[in-house]
Design a protein around this motif. Structure first.
Motif, short mmCIF file in Angstrom:
data_model
loop_
_atom_site.label_atom_id
_atom_site.label_comp_id
_atom_site.label_asym_id
_atom_site.label_seq_id
_atom_site.Cartn_x
_atom_site.Cartn_y
_atom_site.Cartn_z
N GLN A 162 2.24 17.45 7.22
CA GLN A 162 2.95 17.84 8.48
C GLN A 162 2.82 19.22 8.52
O GLN A 162 3.28 20.13 7.65
N TYR A 221 0.64 11.50 3.96
CA TYR A 221 0.83 12.43 5.27
C TYR A 221 1.00 13.70 5.08
O TYR A 221 1.43 13.94 4.18
N PHE A 267 3.80 14.19 2.64
CA PHE A 267 4.71 12.98 2.33
C PHE A 267 3.85 11.74 1.95
O PHE A 267 3.05 11.46 2.33
N TYR A 311 4.39 1.07 1.93
CA TYR A 311 4.67 -0.22 2.72
C TYR A 311 4.86 -1.46 1.65
O TYR A 311 3.92 -1.61 0.73
N HIS A 316 -2.16 11.17 9.18
CA HIS A 316 -2.29 10.32 8.27
C HIS A 316 -3.47 10.94 7.21
O HIS A 316 -4.49 11.35 7.81
N ASN A 363 0.81 -0.95 0.03
CA ASN A 363 0.14 0.03 -0.07
C ASN A 363 0.79 1.13 -0.03
O ASN A 363 2.01 1.04 0.25
N ASN A 398 8.10 -1.95 6.91
CA ASN A 398 8.03 -1.19 7.63
C ASN A 398 7.74 0.15 6.50
O ASN A 398 7.86 -0.10 5.43
N LEU A 399 7.10 1.09 7.00
CA LEU A 399 6.69 2.37 6.25
C LEU A 399 7.89 2.95 5.74
O LEU A 399 9.00 3.13 6.76
N PHE A 459 9.26 6.45 4.40
CA PHE A 459 8.83 7.89 4.02
C PHE A 459 9.66 8.39 3.16
O PHE A 459 10.70 8.34 2.87
N GLY A 460 8.86 9.41 2.08
CA GLY A 460 9.75 10.23 1.08
C GLY A 460 10.05 11.30 1.89
O GLY A 460 9.76 11.60 2.99
N LEU A 499 -4.87 5.94 2.82
CA LEU A 499 -4.03 4.95 2.42
C LEU A 499 -4.83 4.18 1.28
O LEU A 499 -5.87 4.24 1.25
N GLN A 521 0.78 5.32 1.45
CA GLN A 521 -0.03 6.26 2.21
C GLN A 521 0.45 7.67 2.02
O GLN A 521 1.61 8.02 1.72
N ARG A 559 4.68 20.27 14.09
CA ARG A 559 3.87 19.34 14.26
C ARG A 559 4.27 18.08 14.00
O ARG A 559 5.10 17.81 13.02
N GLY A 560 3.58 16.86 14.36
CA GLY A 560 3.80 15.51 13.91
C GLY A 560 2.97 15.15 12.53
O GLY A 560 2.25 16.04 12.28
N LEU A 561 3.46 14.25 11.95
CA LEU A 561 2.68 13.88 10.66
C LEU A 561 1.07 13.35 11.10
O LEU A 561 1.14 12.55 11.92
#
Lengths: 112, 113
Positions: free
Chosen positions: B37, B35, B88, B92, B45, B31, B100-101, B103-104, B48, B33, B41-43
């Protein structure tokens, strides 16, 4: 409130010191992750945990130690901090590795 | 690199315009996903999309996936100043609990009022 919290939000320390970053989640998610975010590198996985007492290395584990004695907590320790570990650190959790991850707001760590 | 590569690195548009961000990757995936940001702050979601899906929608967001070209796009329609953020993609690959994921590096979107 349900969520994932990181502490501290900001930390300044000196090279050679030990520092621990805390992460706490209230969802009872099985998986927890630690990432570092640096300009030009995006997010890189440091360590992850599939359950209490089960941890595994990610892409950049050197210089870091993790533990997970309880499902809800996943602390990250820098045993002897170096300047190259200056970064923003994010903790995340999910029910399974392929499912969406929920992130904390990060700890901005500066090592002088 | 196995990570997704977002394009463009930065995008500046006016409020009300559409924003399109692309993600390319090199491996087969289970898959993909997206995100968001916000600064400091945090990412968070967003969407998906599974490898057997071609398109998904969520509000003003539309994601497409072309597994033959190993690429995905995120379209934000009628953008607002509040959409200003970094976006981002994360892939997966599969492999059960060992996967694990990845990330770009993200696309930085600026929406001007």
């Amino acid at each position: 409130d349900a969520g994932i919290t990181q502490s501290p939000r900001y930390k300044i320390t000196e090279t050679g010191r030990q520092v621990t970053l805390m992460c706490h989640q209230t969802w009872s998610h099985s998986y927890m992750f630690w990432y570092r975010q640096d300009l030009g590198h995006g997010l890189r996985l440091i360590y992850y945990s599939a359950a209490a007492d089960i941890t595994d290395k990610g892409e950049v584990p050197d210089g870091y130690v993790v533990s997970r004695s309880k499902t809800e907590n996943f602390p990250l320790t820098l045993e002897s901090a170096t300047r190259s570990q200056t970064s923003v650190y994010f903790c995340a959790s999910s029910n399974w590795t392929h499912q969406p991850q929920h992130f904390g707001d990060g700890t901005r760590l500066s090592i002088l | 690199s196995q990570q997704g590569e977002e394009d463009p690195q930065a995008l500046s548009i006016q409020e009300g315009e559409n924003a399109t961000m692309n993600c390319s990757y090199k491996t087969s995936i289970n898959n993909l996903q997206w995100y968001r940001q916000n600064s400091g702050r945090g990412l968070v979601h967003l969407i998906l999309i599974r490898s057997n899906e071609r398109e998904k929608h969520s509000g003003r967001l539309r994601v497409t996936l072309d597994t033959s070209k190993k690429s995905s796009s995120l379209l934000i329609t009628a953008s607002r100043a509040a959409d200003t953020a970094s976006y981002f993609c994360a892939i997966y690959k599969g492999g059960g609990s060992q996967g694990n994921l990845i990330f770009g590096k993200g696309t930085k979107l600026s929406v001007k009022p």
